[in-house]
Design a protein around this motif. Structure first.
Motif, PDB file in Angstrom:
ATOM      1  N   MET A   1       0.850  -1.176   0.000  1.00 57.39           N
ATOM      2  CA  MET A   1       0.000   0.000   0.000  1.00 57.39           C
ATOM      3  C   MET A   1       0.894   1.238   0.000  1.00 57.39           C
ATOM      4  SD  MET A   1      -2.900   1.157   2.778  1.00 57.39           S
ATOM      5  CE  MET A   1      -1.893   0.776   4.170  1.00 57.39           C
ATOM      6  N   ALA A   2       0.639   2.163  -0.894  1.00 57.14           N
ATOM      7  CA  ALA A   2       1.432   3.386  -0.999  1.00 57.14           C
ATOM      8  C   ALA A   2       0.785   4.508  -0.200  1.00 57.14           C
ATOM      9  CB  ALA A   2       1.551   3.794  -2.461  1.00 57.14           C
ATOM     10  N   ALA A   3       1.616   5.428   0.239  1.00 57.95           N
ATOM     11  CA  ALA A   3       1.121   6.592   0.963  1.00 57.95           C
ATOM     12  C   ALA A   3       0.321   7.479   0.026  1.00 57.95           C
ATOM     13  CB  ALA A   3       2.291   7.380   1.548  1.00 57.95           C
ATOM     14  N   GLN A   4      -0.604   8.230   0.588  1.00 55.46           N
ATOM     15  CA  GLN A   4      -1.364   9.193  -0.194  1.00 55.46           C
ATOM     16  C   GLN A   4      -0.409  10.289  -0.692  1.00 55.46           C
ATOM     17  OE1 GLN A   4      -5.546   9.880   0.753  1.00 55.46           O
ATOM     18  NE2 GLN A   4      -4.962   9.228   2.812  1.00 55.46           N
ATOM     19  N   THR A   5      -0.735  10.841  -1.858  1.00 54.49           N
ATOM     20  CA  THR A   5       0.152  11.784  -2.526  1.00 54.49           C
ATOM     21  C   THR A   5      -0.416  13.194  -2.491  1.00 54.49           C
ATOM     22  OG1 THR A   5       0.928  10.043  -3.992  1.00 54.49           O
ATOM     23  CG2 THR A   5       1.312  12.316  -4.704  1.00 54.49           C
ATOM     24  N   ILE A   6       0.441  14.131  -2.111  1.00 53.66           N
ATOM     25  CA  ILE A   6       0.091  15.549  -2.063  1.00 53.66           C
ATOM     26  C   ILE A   6       0.985  16.306  -3.029  1.00 53.66           C
ATOM     27  CG2 ILE A   6       0.044  17.625  -0.619  1.00 53.66           C
ATOM     28  CD1 ILE A   6      -0.476  15.732   1.772  1.00 53.66           C
ATOM     29  N   LEU A   7       0.378  17.167  -3.841  1.00 53.46           N
ATOM     30  CA  LEU A   7       1.120  18.068  -4.712  1.00 53.46           C
ATOM     31  C   LEU A   7       1.230  19.412  -4.010  1.00 53.46           C
ATOM     32  CD1 LEU A   7       2.441  19.000  -7.348  1.00 53.46           C
ATOM     33  CD2 LEU A   7       0.125  19.311  -8.298  1.00 53.46           C
ATOM     34  N   VAL A   8       2.469  19.841  -3.742  1.00 55.13           N
ATOM     35  CA  VAL A   8       2.741  21.132  -3.100  1.00 55.13           C
ATOM     36  C   VAL A   8       3.208  22.097  -4.190  1.00 55.13           C
ATOM     37  CG1 VAL A   8       4.207  22.348  -1.443  1.00 55.13           C
ATOM     38  CG2 VAL A   8       3.349  20.055  -0.900  1.00 55.13           C
ATOM     39  N   VAL A   9       2.467  23.199  -4.343  1.00 56.14           N
ATOM     40  CA  VAL A   9       2.761  24.184  -5.381  1.00 56.14           C
ATOM     41  C   VAL A   9       3.085  25.504  -4.694  1.00 56.14           C
ATOM     42  CG1 VAL A   9       1.992  25.236  -7.528  1.00 56.14           C
ATOM     43  CG2 VAL A   9       1.041  23.015  -6.817  1.00 56.14           C
ATOM     44  N   GLU A  10       4.344  25.916  -4.789  1.00 49.94           N
ATOM     45  CA  GLU A  10       4.832  27.132  -4.103  1.00 49.94           C
ATOM     46  C   GLU A  10       6.057  27.617  -4.845  1.00 49.94           C
ATOM     47  OE1 GLU A  10       5.606  30.191  -2.137  1.00 49.94           O
ATOM     48  OE2 GLU A  10       3.998  29.095  -1.098  1.00 49.94           O
ATOM     49  N   ASP A  11       6.057  28.897  -5.212  1.00 51.82           N
ATOM     50  CA  ASP A  11       7.187  29.433  -5.973  1.00 51.82           C
ATOM     51  C   ASP A  11       8.398  29.761  -5.102  1.00 51.82           C
ATOM     52  OD1 ASP A  11       6.741  32.953  -6.145  1.00 51.82           O
ATOM     53  OD2 ASP A  11       5.437  31.582  -5.053  1.00 51.82           O
ATOM     54  N   GLU A  12       8.200  30.009  -3.826  1.00 56.14           N
ATOM     55  CA  GLU A  12       9.317  30.297  -2.931  1.00 56.14           C
ATOM     56  C   GLU A  12       9.973  28.973  -2.528  1.00 56.14           C
ATOM     57  OE1 GLU A  12      10.523  33.247  -2.032  1.00 56.14           O
ATOM     58  OE2 GLU A  12       8.994  34.374  -3.109  1.00 56.14           O
ATOM     59  N   PHE A  13      11.206  28.773  -2.984  1.00 54.78           N
ATOM     60  CA  PHE A  13      11.877  27.494  -2.788  1.00 54.78           C
ATOM     61  C   PHE A  13      11.935  27.076  -1.321  1.00 54.78           C
ATOM     62  CE2 PHE A  13      15.702  25.142  -1.634  1.00 54.78           C
ATOM     63  CZ  PHE A  13      15.465  23.961  -2.321  1.00 54.78           C
ATOM     64  N   LEU A  14      12.338  27.972  -0.427  1.00 52.31           N
ATOM     65  CA  LEU A  14      12.482  27.584   0.981  1.00 52.31           C
ATOM     66  C   LEU A  14      11.149  27.188   1.612  1.00 52.31           C
ATOM     67  CD1 LEU A  14      15.178  30.123   2.221  1.00 52.31           C
ATOM     68  CD2 LEU A  14      15.454  27.691   1.700  1.00 52.31           C
ATOM     69  N   ILE A  15      10.097  27.902   1.254  1.00 54.34           N
ATOM     70  CA  ILE A  15       8.769  27.553   1.779  1.00 54.34           C
ATOM     71  C   ILE A  15       8.344  26.191   1.232  1.00 54.34           C
ATOM     72  CG2 ILE A  15       6.321  28.180   1.798  1.00 54.34           C
ATOM     73  CD1 ILE A  15       7.252  31.123   1.742  1.00 54.34           C
ATOM     74  N   ARG A  16       8.516  25.989  -0.074  1.00 56.77           N
ATOM     75  CA  ARG A  16       8.147  24.714  -0.693  1.00 56.77           C
ATOM     76  C   ARG A  16       8.948  23.566  -0.071  1.00 56.77           C
ATOM     77  NH1 ARG A  16       9.387  25.815  -5.605  1.00 56.77           N
ATOM     78  NH2 ARG A  16      11.222  24.513  -5.836  1.00 56.77           N
ATOM     79  N   PHE A  17      10.246  23.772   0.125  1.00 52.72           N
ATOM     80  CA  PHE A  17      11.103  22.750   0.718  1.00 52.72           C
ATOM     81  C   PHE A  17      10.630  22.407   2.128  1.00 52.72           C
ATOM     82  CE2 PHE A  17      14.707  21.603   3.406  1.00 52.72           C
ATOM     83  CZ  PHE A  17      15.183  20.484   2.726  1.00 52.72           C
ATOM     84  N   MET A  18      10.331  23.421   2.937  1.00 57.66           N
ATOM     85  CA  MET A  18       9.895  23.208   4.309  1.00 57.66           C
ATOM     86  C   MET A  18       8.556  22.477   4.349  1.00 57.66           C
ATOM     87  SD  MET A  18       7.889  24.994   7.119  1.00 57.66           S
ATOM     88  CE  MET A  18       7.233  26.088   5.972  1.00 57.66           C
ATOM     89  N   LEU A  19       7.614  22.886   3.498  1.00 60.13           N
ATOM     90  CA  LEU A  19       6.314  22.217   3.461  1.00 60.13           C
ATOM     91  C   LEU A  19       6.470  20.757   3.041  1.00 60.13           C
ATOM     92  CD1 LEU A  19       4.057  24.892   1.715  1.00 60.13           C
ATOM     93  CD2 LEU A  19       3.957  24.152   4.097  1.00 60.13           C
ATOM     94  N   ALA A  20       7.199  20.541   1.947  1.00 59.15           N
ATOM     95  CA  ALA A  20       7.372  19.193   1.428  1.00 59.15           C
ATOM     96  C   ALA A  20       8.063  18.295   2.450  1.00 59.15           C
ATOM     97  CB  ALA A  20       8.156  19.232   0.119  1.00 59.15           C
ATOM     98  N   ASP A  21       9.123  18.795   3.051  1.00 61.74           N
ATOM     99  CA  ASP A  21       9.874  18.015   4.031  1.00 61.74           C
ATOM    100  C   ASP A  21       9.006  17.679   5.242  1.00 61.74           C
ATOM    101  OD1 ASP A  21      12.437  16.814   4.698  1.00 61.74           O
ATOM    102  OD2 ASP A  21      12.571  18.352   6.273  1.00 61.74           O
ATOM    103  N   SER A  22       8.259  18.651   5.729  1.00 66.23           N
ATOM    104  CA  SER A  22       7.407  18.433   6.903  1.00 66.23           C
ATOM    105  C   SER A  22       6.307  17.423   6.611  1.00 66.23           C
ATOM    106  CB  SER A  22       6.797  19.758   7.360  1.00 66.23           C
ATOM    107  OG  SER A  22       7.807  20.643   7.775  1.00 66.23           O
ATOM    108  N   LEU A  23       5.689  17.518   5.440  1.00 67.72           N
ATOM    109  CA  LEU A  23       4.622  16.576   5.094  1.00 67.72           C
ATOM    110  C   LEU A  23       5.166  15.180   4.823  1.00 67.72           C
ATOM    111  CD1 LEU A  23       2.381  18.936   2.950  1.00 67.72           C
ATOM    112  CD2 LEU A  23       1.950  18.111   5.289  1.00 67.72           C
ATOM    113  N   ARG A  24       6.388  15.101   4.313  1.00 68.84           N
ATOM    114  CA  ARG A  24       7.025  13.779   4.162  1.00 68.84           C
ATOM    115  C   ARG A  24       7.241  13.140   5.529  1.00 68.84           C
ATOM    116  NH1 ARG A  24      10.195  16.491  -0.006  1.00 68.84           N
ATOM    117  NH2 ARG A  24       9.494  15.683  -1.997  1.00 68.84           N
TER     118      ARG A  24
END
Length: 129
Positions: free
Chosen positions: A1-24
């Motif tokens: 069973m695979a984890a549910q997938t979220i698409l994070v769309v953010e132009d500010e790299f640091l914000i996108r990185f922080m969101l993606a990392d935290s949700l991972r």
């Protein structure tokens, strides 16, 4: 069973990185896009996307509101969370949720869990483009 997938769309790299990392860390599978055009490419690719989190103001021809409308036309049941420091909740219809910036990862994770459940929910509301 695979984890549910979220698409994070953010132009500010640091914000996108922080969101993606935290949700991972929570356990979700994360796809990332730096703008609306990249996000549309992902949505149209056939990859499973269970939920999308998007900023509103981004460079290029597709802002977050237009991206939400196009996502809803591709998969009406796919939840979309709009994040913005410049809009109010009443401005983002038909988004499934709105978060005013700045917001906490805990607040975002709570909304995601409410919309699609925890990362390993068996009855995933899988949504493909």
């Amino acid at each position: 069973m695979a984890a549910q997938t979220i698409l994070v769309v953010e132009d500010e790299f640091l914000i996108r990185f922080m969101l993606a990392d935290s949700l991972r860390e929570v356990g979700y599978r994360i796809l990332e896009a730096a703008n609306g055009v990249e996000a549309l490419d992902i949505l149209r690719s056939g990859q499973t996307v269970d939920l999308m989190v998007t900023d509103v103001r981004m460079p290029g021809e597709v802002d977050g509101l237009e991206l939400m409308r196009r996502s809803k036309s591709l998969a009406p049941s796919r939840p979309v969370i709009i994040c913005s420091a410049h809009l109010f909740e009443q401005d983002v219809h038909p988004a499934d949720a709105f978060l005013a910036k700045p917001y906490s990862i805990a607040a975002l994770a709570d909304i995601i869990a409410r919309l699609i459940g925890d990362p390993w929910t068996n009855d995933s509301q899988t949504r493909s483009a």
